[in-house]
Scaffold this motif. Structure first.
Motif, PDB file in Angstrom:
ATOM      1  N   ASN A 136       1.009  -0.845  -0.207  1.00 21.01           N
ATOM      2  CA  ASN A 136       0.285   0.187   0.018  1.00 21.01           C
ATOM      3  C   ASN A 136       0.428   1.096  -0.033  1.00 21.01           C
ATOM      4  O   ASN A 136       0.401   2.560  -0.747  1.00 21.01           O
ATOM      5  N   LEU A 137       1.483   1.110   1.032  1.00 20.12           N
ATOM      6  CA  LEU A 137       2.741   2.176   0.503  1.00 20.12           C
ATOM      7  C   LEU A 137       3.491   2.308  -0.344  1.00 20.12           C
ATOM      8  O   LEU A 137       3.678   3.778  -0.583  1.00 20.12           O
ATOM      9  N   ILE A 138       4.232   2.326  -0.505  1.00 17.25           N
ATOM     10  CA  ILE A 138       4.721   2.416  -2.293  1.00 17.25           C
ATOM     11  C   ILE A 138       3.794   2.278  -3.496  1.00 17.25           C
ATOM     12  O   ILE A 138       4.117   3.163  -4.314  1.00 17.25           O
ATOM     13  N   ASP A 139       2.461   1.777  -3.654  1.00 17.54           N
ATOM     14  CA  ASP A 139       1.438   1.746  -4.391  1.00 17.54           C
ATOM     15  C   ASP A 139       1.221   3.693  -4.167  1.00 17.54           C
ATOM     16  O   ASP A 139       1.443   4.006  -5.336  1.00 17.54           O
ATOM     17  N   ASN A 140       1.356   4.273  -2.679  1.00 17.32           N
ATOM     18  CA  ASN A 140       0.497   5.471  -2.731  1.00 17.32           C
ATOM     19  C   ASN A 140       1.423   6.097  -3.225  1.00 17.32           C
ATOM     20  O   ASN A 140       1.982   7.557  -3.474  1.00 17.32           O
ATOM     21  N   ALA A 141       2.914   5.887  -2.724  1.00 17.88           N
ATOM     22  CA  ALA A 141       4.243   6.824  -2.783  1.00 17.88           C
ATOM     23  C   ALA A 141       4.282   6.508  -4.712  1.00 17.88           C
ATOM     24  O   ALA A 141       4.627   7.776  -5.058  1.00 17.88           O
ATOM     25  N   CYS A 142       4.614   5.669  -5.245  1.00 15.40           N
ATOM     26  CA  CYS A 142       4.321   6.076  -6.649  1.00 15.40           C
ATOM     27  C   CYS A 142       3.304   6.889  -7.095  1.00 15.40           C
ATOM     28  O   CYS A 142       2.942   7.379  -8.407  1.00 15.40           O
ATOM     29  N   HIS A 143       2.141   7.021  -6.870  1.00 22.00           N
ATOM     30  CA  HIS A 143       0.960   7.699  -7.270  1.00 22.00           C
ATOM     31  C   HIS A 143       1.030   8.957  -6.963  1.00 22.00           C
ATOM     32  O   HIS A 143       1.149  10.307  -7.961  1.00 22.00           O
ATOM     33  N   ALA A 144       1.652   9.533  -5.630  1.00 25.83           N
ATOM     34  CA  ALA A 144       2.255  10.706  -5.834  1.00 25.83           C
ATOM     35  C   ALA A 144       3.134  10.864  -5.844  1.00 25.83           C
ATOM     36  O   ALA A 144       3.470  12.829  -6.628  1.00 25.83           O
TER      37      ALA A 144
ATOM     38  N   GLY B 244     -11.885   5.877   3.897  1.00 24.65           N
ATOM     39  CA  GLY B 244     -13.120   6.164   3.512  1.00 24.65           C
ATOM     40  C   GLY B 244     -11.888   7.700   2.720  1.00 24.65           C
ATOM     41  O   GLY B 244     -13.250   8.116   1.819  1.00 24.65           O
ATOM     42  N   PHE B 245     -10.954   8.069   3.639  1.00 21.91           N
ATOM     43  CA  PHE B 245     -10.336   9.675   2.702  1.00 21.91           C
ATOM     44  C   PHE B 245     -10.054   9.390   2.164  1.00 21.91           C
ATOM     45  O   PHE B 245      -8.711   8.161   2.151  1.00 21.91           O
ATOM     46  N   SER B 246      -9.444  10.017   0.951  1.00 24.63           N
ATOM     47  CA  SER B 246      -8.610   9.784  -0.124  1.00 24.63           C
ATOM     48  C   SER B 246      -9.426  11.163  -1.134  1.00 24.63           C
ATOM     49  O   SER B 246      -9.587  11.370  -1.254  1.00 24.63           O
ATOM     50  N   THR B 247      -7.785  11.854  -1.398  1.00 30.31           N
ATOM     51  CA  THR B 247      -7.236  12.950  -2.098  1.00 30.31           C
ATOM     52  C   THR B 247      -7.139  12.537  -3.798  1.00 30.31           C
ATOM     53  O   THR B 247      -7.605  12.679  -4.184  1.00 30.31           O
TER      54      THR B 247
ATOM     55  N   ILE C  33      -8.643   3.430   1.429  1.00 32.02           N
ATOM     56  CA  ILE C  33      -8.464   2.344   2.178  1.00 32.02           C
ATOM     57  C   ILE C  33      -6.989   1.690   2.841  1.00 32.02           C
ATOM     58  O   ILE C  33      -6.959   1.595   3.533  1.00 32.02           O
ATOM     59  N   GLY C  34      -6.532   2.750   2.073  1.00 30.03           N
ATOM     60  CA  GLY C  34      -5.117   1.342   2.190  1.00 30.03           C
ATOM     61  C   GLY C  34      -4.369   2.269   3.262  1.00 30.03           C
ATOM     62  O   GLY C  34      -3.587   1.166   4.698  1.00 30.03           O
TER      63      GLY C  34
END
Length: 564
Positions: free
Chosen positions: A452-460, A508-511, A519-520
């Motif tokens: 989850n952290l790597i996926d979020n970091a790549c997206h960011a 439920g919070f997401s940008t 969720i992640g």
């Protein structure tokens, strides 16, 4: 001629029909109710009728005796009759008087006698002057009493009223005996009580009719089911309620518990021998919110709450009958199982993504090599092959040398491939190491956290403007040295806005746009709390966000052994 076998078959069929009739009689609810109520009512009416008719016969006999005594007293005070006792022939005066009174009153006889019991009157004139029969004159002649007695006289058994005859000075000079035959008393009693018996019979018939109507009504109320069918349905319902994987809790309109299955007891940590049925819901489950459902009558679906020490998803619905709220039911599903299922689906999805990314990457490389070979540039094709082989070998060598757990190695290898496909440079710090293998739980937790952290970091990293911090970059560091597992993931993206810092770990919070987001990070935060750690957010040296995760070392095999 029928054979012996045919006779046997016929006998078996006859026995089956008889057994079937007996079986039907035993199982027919309507017939059972009708017979039970009818026989019970008939027995009560017969017992009451017998008592009342017996009492009525006694009253008739008593009334006949009182009537005979009243006639005797009336005769004993007639002046001419009293004066006749001093006459030379008392019977000449007394006999006409007594016979006239006998005919007028309907008595069987009116006998007047002297103190020696000799008759001065009698329905049969030839018996005048003879002694009175029955032997029950002593109380009247000797003690001066007036009374009723039953005795057998010259005319048969009778109810007799006896009273003494007194002269002007009060001396006993004779006796009057008025009798009604017992046969007449019994006839009158039978005639009157027969009406009562006919009434009892009519009431019995009405009772059976009412029992039939009652049985029909009860049969309709219980939806036409027989008692054995209701018992079977009750047992099946109980078996279903106790075997399903969801917790079920029901209350009546007063808020008292009426149903609690085994799974709900497990959620609440209640022993099976503790009696909770009939207890107020607020004493057993204060946060059930079933009282709100009873008051409002509104349904509540997919609500999250804690039941004991279990996070659950609960549905609450009111129970209505004829428009009135009679109670409420709540069903509970374990959120842990839902999360585990979600993790399993996410893991499968990650595996598919990894395979897809690898297939896409190798497909591109093969197309490039194929093109070089077609152009005759064999040296360049070999150089590309060696380059890719060395890069893959370097990644494999690093992971094999620094990560002892093969599951984590596979996850990281897939993320490296996925990042290259997205155009993100994923760097693994050279100081990273995972010297101990993880437990199955540890593998799941670390895969979820890292993924989850790597996926979020790549997206960011991809969200940053080109040229802000160079090409999209993500850096990963992990170590199990010391007392805890440490994982750091940072990127060169735009970072986290200050107004969102307190909300990013909320479910439920997401940008990110779209549904089913938020969720992640919430899942990572919950896993950290469940396994003795935490997650924090800092500013990255790369210019974006840096997430630091600390987990308990018991997720490692050696750490688990130490914990035990």
């Amino acid at each position: 001629m029928p054979s012996r076998r045919d006779d046997a078959i016929t006998e078996v069929r006859r026995l089956r029909r008889q057994r079937g009739r007996r079986h039907w009689l035993m199982r027919s609810f309507r017939l059972q109710v009708m017979l039970l109520v009818g026989v019970l009512l008939a027995g009560m009416l017969l017992a009451q009728g017998a008592y009342l008719n017996h009492r009525q016969a006694d009253l008739i006999a008593e009334q006949m005796g009182e009537r005979a005594l009243a006639v005797a007293k009336s005769v004993a005070v007639i002046p001419p009759l009293i004066d006749a006792f001093d006459a030379p022939d008392p019977a000449a005066t007394i006999q006409p008087i007594a016979e006239r009174i006998r005919r007028e009153t309907g008595a069987r006889y009116v006998v007047v006698g002297n103190t020696q019991g000799l008759r001065y009157s009698h329905p049969l004139p030839e018996r005048l002057g003879l002694p009175m029969v029955g032997g029950d004159n002593a109380r009247a002649l000797e003690q001066g009493e007036s009374y009723v007695s039953e005795a057998t006289g010259s005319l048969g058994e009778a109810v007799r009223g006896k009273t003494p005859v007194r002269d002007a000075e009060g001396n006993i000079i004779g006796i009057v005996s008025v009798g009604f035959m017992l046969e007449r008393v019994e006839t009158d009693a039978s005639r009157l009580t027969s009406v009562g018996w006919w009434l009892v019979a009519a009431m019995i018939v009405l009772g059976f009719a009412g029992a039939y109507v009652l049985s029909h009504h009860l049969k309709r109320v219980i939806l036409g089911l027989e008692p054995h069918e209701i018992a079977r349905l009750a047992m099946e319902k109980e078996a279903i309620l106790q075997s399903i994987h969801e917790g079920i809790l029901a209350v009546n309109r007063e808020g008292e518990i009426t149903l609690l299955n085994l799974q709900a007891r497990r959620f609440l940590g209640l022993p099976e021998d503790r009696l909770v049925l009939g207890s107020p819901i607020q004493e057993v489950v204060p946060n059930s919110r079933l009282l709100e459902v009873l008051e409002s009558g509104e349904q509540q679906f997919d609500q999250q709450m804690w039941l004991g020490d279990h996070p659950v998803v609960v549905n609450r619905v009111p129970v209505r009958h004829a428009g009135e709220i009679e109670g409420a039911v709540a069903t509970f599903r374990s959120r842990r199982e839902i999360v585990e299922l979600s993790n399993a689906l996410n893991a499968a999805s990650r595996d598919v993504d990894i395979l897809r990314a690898q297939a896409h990457e190798f497909s591109n490389k093969l197309y490039t090599i194929s093109g070089l070979l077609q152009l005759g540039r064999i040296e360049d094709a070999l150089a590309l092959i060696h380059q890719e082989s060395e890069r893959a070998q370097a990644q494999m060598s690093f992971l094999m040398g620094h990560v002892a757990d093969p599951v984590v190695s596979g996850t990281l290898l897939g993320k490296l491939t996925r990042a290259r496909e997205l155009g993100v440079t994923l760097e693994i710090d050279d100081q990273s190491s995972l010297a101990e293998r993880l437990t199955p739980t540890g593998q799941e937790v670390v895969m979820t956290v890292m993924g989850n952290l790597i996926d979020n970091a790549c997206h960011a990293a991809l969200q940053g403007e080109p040229g802000d911090h160079g090409t999209p970059r993500v850096r990963l560091f992990f170590t199990d040295l010391g007392e805890q597992l440490l994982i750091e993931v940072e990127d060169n993206g735009p970072g986290v806005a200050s107004e969102h810092i307190d909300a990013i770990f909320q479910e439920g919070f997401s940008t990110k746009p779209g549904k089913h987001r938020g969720i992640g990070l919430a899942l990572v935060s919950r896993l950290c709390r469940q396994h003795g750690g935490e997650i924090t957010l800092e500013e990255s040296e790369l210019g974006g966000a840096c997430f630091i995760v600390v987990l308990d070392r018991s997720l490692c095999v050696s750490g688990e052994q130490v914990a035990h």
